[in-house]
Design an enzyme around this catalytic site. Structure first.
Site, PDB file in Angstrom:
ATOM      1  N   GLY B 193       0.825  -1.208   0.000  1.00 49.74           N
ATOM      2  CA  GLY B 193       0.000   0.000   0.000  1.00 49.74           C
ATOM      3  C   GLY B 193       0.853   1.249   0.000  1.00 49.74           C
ATOM      4  O   GLY B 193       1.975   1.254  -0.513  1.00 49.74           O
ATOM      5  N   PRO B 195       2.980   4.645   1.562  1.00 51.24           N
ATOM      6  CA  PRO B 195       3.907   4.897   2.673  1.00 51.24           C
ATOM      7  C   PRO B 195       3.199   5.414   3.929  1.00 51.24           C
ATOM      8  O   PRO B 195       3.564   5.056   5.044  1.00 51.24           O
ATOM      9  CB  PRO B 195       4.855   5.967   2.110  1.00 51.24           C
ATOM     10  CG  PRO B 195       4.801   5.776   0.633  1.00 51.24           C
ATOM     11  CD  PRO B 195       3.421   5.317   0.323  1.00 51.24           C
ATOM     12  N   GLY B 198       1.710   2.549   5.526  1.00 50.33           N
ATOM     13  CA  GLY B 198       2.840   1.701   5.897  1.00 50.33           C
ATOM     14  C   GLY B 198       3.419   2.106   7.247  1.00 50.33           C
ATOM     15  O   GLY B 198       3.739   1.272   8.087  1.00 50.33           O
ATOM     16  N   GLU B 215       5.541  -3.256   1.121  1.00 50.39           N
ATOM     17  CA  GLU B 215       5.664  -3.085  -0.324  1.00 50.39           C
ATOM     18  C   GLU B 215       4.948  -1.779  -0.658  1.00 50.39           C
ATOM     19  O   GLU B 215       3.716  -1.730  -0.697  1.00 50.39           O
ATOM     20  CB  GLU B 215       5.025  -4.274  -1.055  1.00 50.39           C
ATOM     21  CG  GLU B 215       5.724  -5.601  -0.789  1.00 50.39           C
ATOM     22  CD  GLU B 215       6.880  -5.862  -1.766  1.00 50.39           C
ATOM     23  OE1 GLU B 215       6.858  -5.279  -2.872  1.00 50.39           O
ATOM     24  OE2 GLU B 215       7.804  -6.620  -1.423  1.00 50.39           O
ATOM     25  N   CYS B 252       2.066   0.206  -8.479  1.00 51.30           N
ATOM     26  CA  CYS B 252       3.265   0.639  -7.760  1.00 51.30           C
ATOM     27  C   CYS B 252       4.502   0.595  -8.650  1.00 51.30           C
ATOM     28  O   CYS B 252       5.429   1.373  -8.460  1.00 51.30           O
ATOM     29  CB  CYS B 252       3.482  -0.230  -6.522  1.00 51.30           C
ATOM     30  SG  CYS B 252       3.469  -1.988  -6.888  1.00 51.30           S
TER      31      CYS B 252
END
Lengths: 476, 488
Positions: B193, B195, B198, B215, B252
């Site tokens: 997902g 940052p 994250g 990731e 991504c």
């Protein structure tokens, strides 16, 4: 309040960005400098360890200085090979292509060290960080001040101080450092502070290695060689900083019928090692501080425990020494059976069948190491399969740390990540995947407009189904 | 959508932890059966999966197969083929001094792990990590993204029908459910997902000392050196395919922006325009083979990127939107302002900024001024320039002369560095990521090395000194009494 540590990560990053630490030559020069420190300043290092921990010179040399020298020599020998890209195979799905994995430095590394092996646990991670081409900041533990000061002086003298820095200090300095952005952090210490480090790292998405501890169990069964077992347990427990070692045997599990034999053997070997008055033996470390001395004696003075001492129990507050002590069957709810002891107290817990020990060990958090002494092959397999710990040794204690081809690290509450040998180089590297493609054989099926024919082709390609690919290409 | 109070999550976790302790997930038989069941799930429900992806993202079945079903099938097949060798203990080398000892590296499962899926590849980014977790012998909780609700619901119905419900649990819900899950202790958390989220996941994990794999993303650049003729055609197709092909840029590892030498820009733009028309058509209300934006929030976010001063003026192709259907057409911008959001944040949409440079080598500094991305793409035949790019930039990975395709190469680790994340998976890396590699030393009782033990003396110190140097001859001489011992 200016602590002198503000912006130090940025300073190191600027030096790193100028590419100086990337070259093989720079890394080798720094490793050689560390080797020189370990070989030319042996006396000074051992004196600092004696001062901080009353560590016997032989222990200081065996565990710390030799550990650093071995790591430096191994790294110098292998570095060129480790730095080489690793070619990897590619398959039909990406044909034509070639691929490799390249090791590159992460950038700027923070190493927070600890007090029980203050020289080794400071320098070995720094060796790894430098080998991988990073700039690095070391913060030694303030609980071992003589070593901290010695490290600051010697590294300041020998190393390239623009890229390898030492910052001394305590909680305030560490907090200030943790607020800055690092590319990797290696922390050695306890799980409480480990959580703080991880939470601080989360703000910057910094990956972390945590080398923590735990209650490292030793299972001893009656098929074992009793004399050798006792010596190896003593060596791993009291011979390692008086039990103040993350991989020291914390407690023993053995059968009810074997316990007294084990106690007698330990008692007899202890006398051979340390004489009749171990409290005053020069070959045993002291407890590092009065705070820890109080912590450890509290475990012993617990009324559930004090009556169960079968060996030792003596202590000397002025010299911060506690004699090698063995306790038989401390209750499971006593503090000594629920906290990492980190001291010279060794509880022995007895069970009916030796296999019952497995359940007892698994009722606690995963430790950094676990040990088994036996000649029973089946028990070895059961132990290996059912106990999870960072590392494990059969018929030995602590020695697995001396083997550079084995990773040193924890799992669960005992930590995450690992290092030693090549694992150190890898721990401080980013493994970058590089794929090179050719232009021949561009596959129309990848691109729109999408059709059912393209779908058939993709199915075959992704399965590596060569006939399917041919069929799809011909529209069959 | 299933709400999950604290109690609900706790009782599920108890079942999973009990299953793990029972040892049922350890054997290769169980792991293979689950992988085969997963293959069966996607084979028997292919059209339903296609429908769900069409519903949630407007994804065409070919794209859906290429990026989702095909990926899962490939990963499961690969795992089935290799799992035996992955599970086997590895032998550690030992110096002679330790003879006769044995050292092993034993992979073992971590225990109970948590996987957060993502919405842009709601099938593959949920099931691919699951394959890794199962191969490594763990019990698993999977939470697909609520932003792809049809896919989430499909997985929620299908997984219990095919997989072992005592070992693998699927949980639906949004951020409130995620927060509930993060209150618990896990043996590993795998997150795909942004940052921002994250950081929240890692902070929550810190309380339990849970290791995580993040990731994330980043602005993945394309460096375009000069090309001519037929090669240029392929280059343009690969760039277009890497920008608008995967989920209309919501990927991504999708192309975020492009760097090219000033004088080549016009030709590039013309070629891209032709390619776009051929691939997708040019009517925003009727684009073919092209995903829509996942929801109104992201639609507005991407549209807003075009609103900033100077940005709209830099559009050279596209820019039209279909608000009702949440479609933004493939859009090319030429040299938008570098401080606009479109150039400072991950676009995650079908807008392609082209930044022109005097020399293509300047692209390296340009990229290094930004956070490390998940991948850097470079189209060049200049070997020296390739070397420079690899050495002087840092990213999760680098792909030369193509886009996206590193994703299906199982021998390469897939993961980020810096702000694009840490940890990795795919192929054996998936197995490793969900395993603990336990070091095991086997010793025998003989021979015994006396000098290991106190009381200490100079002889023992000399022995240890020689042993550390692996100086066997010196040791032999010492033991034979033929070597002098220097007193301390």
């Amino acid at each position: 309040m200016a602590l002198g540590v503000e912006g130090v990560a940025d300073d190191l990053r600027a030096v790193y960005a100028a590419e100086k630490t990337r070259s093989y030559e720079w890394r080798v020069s720094q490793l050689k400098a560390l080797l020189k420190i370990a070989t030319h300043h042996e006396k000074e290092i051992l004196e600092a360890l004696r001062s901080d921990l009353n560590k016997p010179e032989h222990e200081g040399f065996l565990h710390e200085i030799s550990g650093v020298i071995s790591a430096c020599k191994l790294t110098l020998k292998e570095l060129r090979r480790w730095m080489k890209p690793e070619k990897v195979k590619t398959s039909m799905t990406t044909y034509p292509s070639s691929a490799e994995i390249i090791s590159e430095p992460l950038g700027v590394v923070l190493v927070i060290s600890t007090w029980n092996y203050p020289f080794l646990l400071s320098v070995e991670p720094v060796i790894g960080a430098i080998a991988a081409g990073n700039a690095v900041l070391l913060k030694p533990s303030e609980v071992s001040p003589a070593t901290s000061s010695m490290l600051s002086k010697l590294l300041g003298q020998y190393m390239d101080v623009s890229a390898v820095k030492v910052v001394e200090g305590g909680v305030l300095e560490t907090t200030a450092l943790l607020e800055q952005r690092w590319d990797k952090i290696l922390y050695t210490g306890n799980s409480k502070v480990g959580r703080v480090v991880l939470a601080a790292a989360a703000k910057h998405l910094t990956p972390v290695i945590l080398e923590l501890g735990g209650k490292c169990p030793v299972m001893v069964d009656s098929t074992t060689n009793l004399t050798v077992t006792s010596r190896r347990i003593i060596s791993g427990k009291w011979g390692c900083n008086s039990g103040q070692t993350c991989v020291s045997p914390d407690y023993i599990i053995t059968t009810k019928e074997y316990a007294s034999k084990l106690v007698d053997a330990i008692s007899s070997e202890l006398e051979k090692f340390y004489g009749k008055d171990p409290l005053h033996s020069n070959d045993l470390s002291k407890i590092v501080s009065s705070q820890h001395f109080d912590r450890v004696t509290k475990l012993l003075d617990d009324e559930k425990v004090s009556g169960k001492i079968v060996i030792g129990g003596q202590r000397d507050e002025t010299s911060l020494k506690i004699a090698p002590t063995v306790i038989l069957d401390a209750p499971n709810d006593s503090l000594i059976m629920n906290e990492e002891i980190f001291g010279p107290l060794l509880p022995i817990i007895t069970v009916n069948k030796i296999e019952d020990g497995i359940g007892l060990i698994n009722s606690k958090e995963k430790p950094l190491a676990s040990y088994l002494f036996t000649n029973d092959k089946k028990l070895k397999e059961i132990f290996k399969r059912n106990i999870s710990s960072g590392s494990m040794a059969i018929n030995e204690t602590t020695l697995q740390l001396a083997i550079s081809t084995l990773p040193f690290g924890g799992v669960g509450e005992s930590g995450m990540g690992s290092y030693h040998g090549k694992f150190s180089f890898d721990a401080f590297s980013h493994k970058k995947a590089v794929l090179e493609r050719g232009f021949a054989g561009d596959i129309a099926a990848r691109y729109p407009p999408y059709t059912s024919g393209k779908l058939k082709f993709l199915k075959a390609l992704l399965s590596g189904d060569i006939l399917g690919i041919i069929r799809a290409l011909f529209g069959w | 959508m299933e709400g999950l109070e604290f109690g609900g999550a706790s009782s599920r976790l108890i079942v999973l932890k009990k299953s793990f302790r029972s040892g049922k997930t350890r054997g290769i038989g169980w792991r293979k059966s689950q992988l085969r069941a997963l293959l069966k799930l996607i084979a028997e429900n292919e059209s339903q999966i296609f429908d769900a992806l069409e519903q949630d993202l407007g994804k065409h079945p070919v794209e859906a197969y290429r990026d989702e079903i095909g990926v899962v099938k490939k990963s499961a097949d690969h795992a089935l083929l290799h799992i035996k060798e992955w599970m086997a203990p590895k032998r550690g080398k030992l110096p002679l001094l330790f003879f006769p000892s044995r050292a092993q590296l034993l992979p073992e499962p971590l225990g109970t792990v948590l996987i957060f899926g993502s919405w842009n590849f709601p099938i593959s980014l949920t099931l691919d990590p699951l394959i890794g977790a199962i191969s490594a012998g763990n019990t698993v909780v999977v939470k697909p993204s609520e932003l792809a609700p049809t896919c989430s619901s499909l997985l929620y119905r299908m997984i219990p029908l095919y997989l072992d419900t005592e070992a693998i649990t699927i949980v639906e819900g949004g951020s409130d459910v995620a927060e509930q899950l993060l209150l618990h202790q896990w043996d590993k958390i795998f997150f795909t997902g942004s940052p921002r989220v994250g950081r929240m996941v890692m902070s929550a994990a810190a309380k339990h000392l849970t290791p995580v794999v993040l990731e994330l993303g980043g602005k993945c650049p394309v460096i375009l050196d000069s090309f001519t003729g037929s090669d240029l055609k392929v280059v343009v197709k690969r760039i277009a395919g890497g920008k608008w092909g995967p989920c209309a840029g919501q990927a991504c590892i999708g192309v975020d922006y492009l760097l090219v030498q000033q004088k080549l820009a016009p030709l590039l733009i013309e070629s891209l325009k032709r390619c776009i028309k051929r691939f997708y058509g040019d009517n925003v209300k009727n684009l073919q083979s092209f995903c829509r934006i996942v929801n109104k929030h992201h639609f507005d976010r991407v549209c807003n990127l075009l609103e900033e001063p100077g940005v709209a003026a830099s559009i050279v192709y596209g820019g039209s939107v279909d608000k009702e259907n949440l479609v933004i057409e493939p859009t090319i911008l030429l040299d938008p302002p570098l401080d606009a959001q479109i150039m400072t944040e991950e676009i995650f949409g079908p807008l392609l900024p082209i930044i022109t440079l005097d020399n293509i080598e300047d692209s390296i500094d340009f990229i290094n001024d930004k956070p490390k991305p998940l991948v850097i793409y470079a189209f060049t035949n200049n070997e020296k320039f390739k070397e420079q790019i690899v050495q002087e930039t840092s990213s999760g990975s680098v792909t030369f002369n193509d886009t996206m395709i590193q994703f299906i190469c199982d021998s390469l680790p897939f993961g980020g560095v810096g702000q694009s994340g840490f940890g990795r998976y795919h192929g054996k890396f998936s197995f490793d990521t969900f395993s603990h590699e336990k070091a095991v030393l086997h010793r025998s009782f003989f021979p015994e090395l006396e000098p290991r033990y106190p009381p200490w003396n100079d002889f023992k110190l000399e022995f240890i000194r020689l042993a550390y140097n692996l100086d066997y001859i010196g040791l032999l001489l010492l033991l034979l009494g033929l070597r002098k011992v220097t007193p301390r």
